[in-house]
Design a protein around this motif. Structure first.
Motif, PDB file in Angstrom:
ATOM      1  N   VAL A   1      16.309   7.239  10.005  1.00 12.77           N
ATOM      2  CA  VAL A   1      16.380   6.688  11.364  1.00 12.77           C
ATOM      3  C   VAL A   1      17.736   7.013  11.972  1.00 12.77           C
ATOM      4  CG1 VAL A   1      16.415   4.570  12.729  1.00 12.77           C
ATOM      5  CG2 VAL A   1      14.687   4.867  10.945  1.00 12.77           C
TER       6      VAL A   1
ATOM      7  N   ILE B   1      18.534   9.552  15.246  1.00 12.27           N
ATOM      8  CA  ILE B   1      19.265   9.082  16.424  1.00 12.27           C
ATOM      9  C   ILE B   1      20.513   9.930  16.658  1.00 12.27           C
ATOM     10  CG2 ILE B   1      20.583   7.161  17.388  1.00 12.27           C
ATOM     11  CD1 ILE B   1      18.610   5.276  15.900  1.00 12.27           C
TER      12      ILE B   1
ATOM     13  N   SER C   1      12.888  10.023  17.897  1.00 11.67           N
ATOM     14  CA  SER C   1      13.976   9.441  18.692  1.00 11.67           C
ATOM     15  C   SER C   1      14.526  10.435  19.701  1.00 11.67           C
ATOM     16  CB  SER C   1      15.118   8.982  17.775  1.00 11.67           C
ATOM     17  OG  SER C   1      16.159   8.372  18.531  1.00 11.67           O
TER      18      SER C   1
ATOM     19  N   THR D   1      15.613   5.637  22.513  1.00 16.86           N
ATOM     20  CA  THR D   1      14.343   5.007  22.141  1.00 16.86           C
ATOM     21  C   THR D   1      13.864   5.614  20.831  1.00 16.86           C
ATOM     22  OG1 THR D   1      13.756   4.672  24.463  1.00 16.86           O
ATOM     23  CG2 THR D   1      11.969   4.534  22.840  1.00 16.86           C
ATOM     24  N   THR D   2      13.545   4.758  19.865  1.00 19.24           N
ATOM     25  CA  THR D   2      13.199   5.236  18.530  1.00 19.24           C
ATOM     26  C   THR D   2      11.966   4.517  18.005  1.00 19.24           C
ATOM     27  OG1 THR D   2      15.540   5.661  18.065  1.00 19.24           O
ATOM     28  CG2 THR D   2      14.044   5.567  16.161  1.00 19.24           C
ATOM     29  N   TYR D   3      11.032   5.287  17.461  1.00 19.34           N
ATOM     30  CA  TYR D   3       9.841   4.738  16.825  1.00 19.34           C
ATOM     31  C   TYR D   3       9.746   5.245  15.384  1.00 19.34           C
ATOM     32  CZ  TYR D   3       8.029   3.362  21.427  1.00 19.34           C
ATOM     33  OH  TYR D   3       7.863   2.782  22.657  1.00 19.34           O
TER      34      TYR D   3
ATOM     35  N   VAL E   1       9.040  11.322  23.945  1.00 18.92           N
ATOM     36  CA  VAL E   1       9.063  10.368  22.838  1.00 18.92           C
ATOM     37  C   VAL E   1       7.673   9.760  22.652  1.00 18.92           C
ATOM     38  CG1 VAL E   1       9.992   8.174  22.003  1.00 18.92           C
ATOM     39  CG2 VAL E   1      11.522   9.863  23.028  1.00 18.92           C
TER      40      VAL E   1
ATOM     41  N   LYS F   1       8.653  -0.006  16.898  1.00 22.30           N
ATOM     42  CA  LYS F   1       9.796   0.390  17.706  1.00 22.30           C
ATOM     43  C   LYS F   1      11.054  -0.162  17.070  1.00 22.30           C
ATOM     44  CE  LYS F   1      11.474   0.592  22.464  1.00 22.30           C
ATOM     45  NZ  LYS F   1      11.200   0.191  23.885  1.00 22.30           N
TER      46      LYS F   1
ATOM     47  N   GLN G   1      17.713  -0.796  18.831  1.00 25.70           N
ATOM     48  CA  GLN G   1      19.051  -0.266  18.615  1.00 25.70           C
ATOM     49  C   GLN G   1      20.094  -1.157  19.277  1.00 25.70           C
ATOM     50  OE1 GLN G   1      17.109   4.118  19.188  1.00 25.70           O
ATOM     51  NE2 GLN G   1      19.273   3.965  19.650  1.00 25.70           N
TER      52      GLN G   1
END
Length: 271
Positions: free
Chosen positions: A150, A154, A174, A178-180, A214, A267, A270
């Motif tokens: 992760v 990022i 990512s 925004t990161t999934y 994304v 999700k 962060q």
């Protein structure tokens, strides 16, 4: 992430039938074309420097894959990538084996420098080596994870200013903000050559339809992971050959109900 969004996007892909221009490796060409057809996209494999600019500009997405790398194709990839950039076509890049040899690593960095890559998709070792971070690699496969994927996704997304997709036991998507994490998929995917390469092209099909890359990439990973789970269930005890064929079947057959039932995505908040 809303499962209805994924189902709606899948429906759009199947309705629109986007043209996906692939400059990919010789090991996976047939499997990739069949997989895109099963999904509902329209594949084209065009490699000649004389035509790639024309093909890229009319495609819904351009997929670049350096699995069986040679100097001629590198130039075609650069030409096609620049044409795609000029015409607003998303470019999906799969840096197969980056870090295994200097040639692969330097080629990956050249493509990232000369082409505006929309989505960078690879395993942790490949992504780390493209970004200049340390990670183990053996051949074209990632070594044992020695870091946080992760965090790697990022950091790389911010550094390279692109959407990063790191695939593995869990898949991370990512853009640096925004990161999934997608938990769908099946271990049998690692027993069939080309499943990762096909996934890159499937991301291209979704990116051809959805401008939020994304969300497009995350939707593609959920869909592909659910298809793999369905294929594994239907071919239990029959081995990777049967799984490979059934995966193609499931890319065509996976329903909205199955996506709603089996999707497993979170999700990452962060700070």
């Amino acid at each position: 992430m809303n499962q209805d969004f994924i189902s709606t996007l899948l429906k759009k892909v199947r309705e629109v039938n986007p043209l996906i221009h692939n400059i990919t490796n010789v090991v996976v060409t047939n499997f990739t074309a069949n997989g895109l057809l099963a999904l509902g996209a329209s594949p084209v494999m065009a490699y000649a420097a004389e035509e790639v600019a024309d093909m890229a500009k009319i495609a819904g997405a351009l997929v670049l894959n350096i699995g069986t790398l040679n100097s001629t194709e590198i130039e075609s990839m650069i030409i096609a990538g620049k044409s795609a950039n000029e015409h607003g076509v998303p470019v999906i890049f799969d840096p197969v084996g980056a870090g295994a040899t200097l040639f692969r690593t330097e080629t990956s960095k050249r493509i990232m420098n000369e082409v505006k890559v929309s989505v960078l998709r690879g395993n942790a070792a490949e992504i780390a080596n493209v970004a200049g971070y340390q990670w183990n690699i053996k051949g074209v496969d990632a070594g044992e994870a020695n870091g946080n994927t992760v965090e790697l996704a990022i950091l790389t997304a911010k550094k390279l200013k692109t959407v990063v997709v790191i695939t593995g036991k869990d898949d991370v998507i990512s853009d640096g903000h925004t990161t999934y994490v997608v938990h769908n998929g099946h271990p049998l995917l690692t027993k069939v050559t080309g499943t990762g390469c096909l996934l890159t092209s499937v991301i291209g099909a979704f990116a051809a339809i959805e401008k939020d890359l994304v969300l497009a990439a995350t939707s593609a990973l959920v869909f592909y992971g659910v298809a793999a789970e369905m294929a594994a269930e239907k071919t239990a005890q029959r081995g990777p050959g049967s799984f490979q064929i059934e995966l193609l079947n499931q890319l065509a057959l996976v329903s909205n109900d199955q996506i709603n039932k089996y999707s497993n995505v979170e999700k990452i908040e962060q700070v």
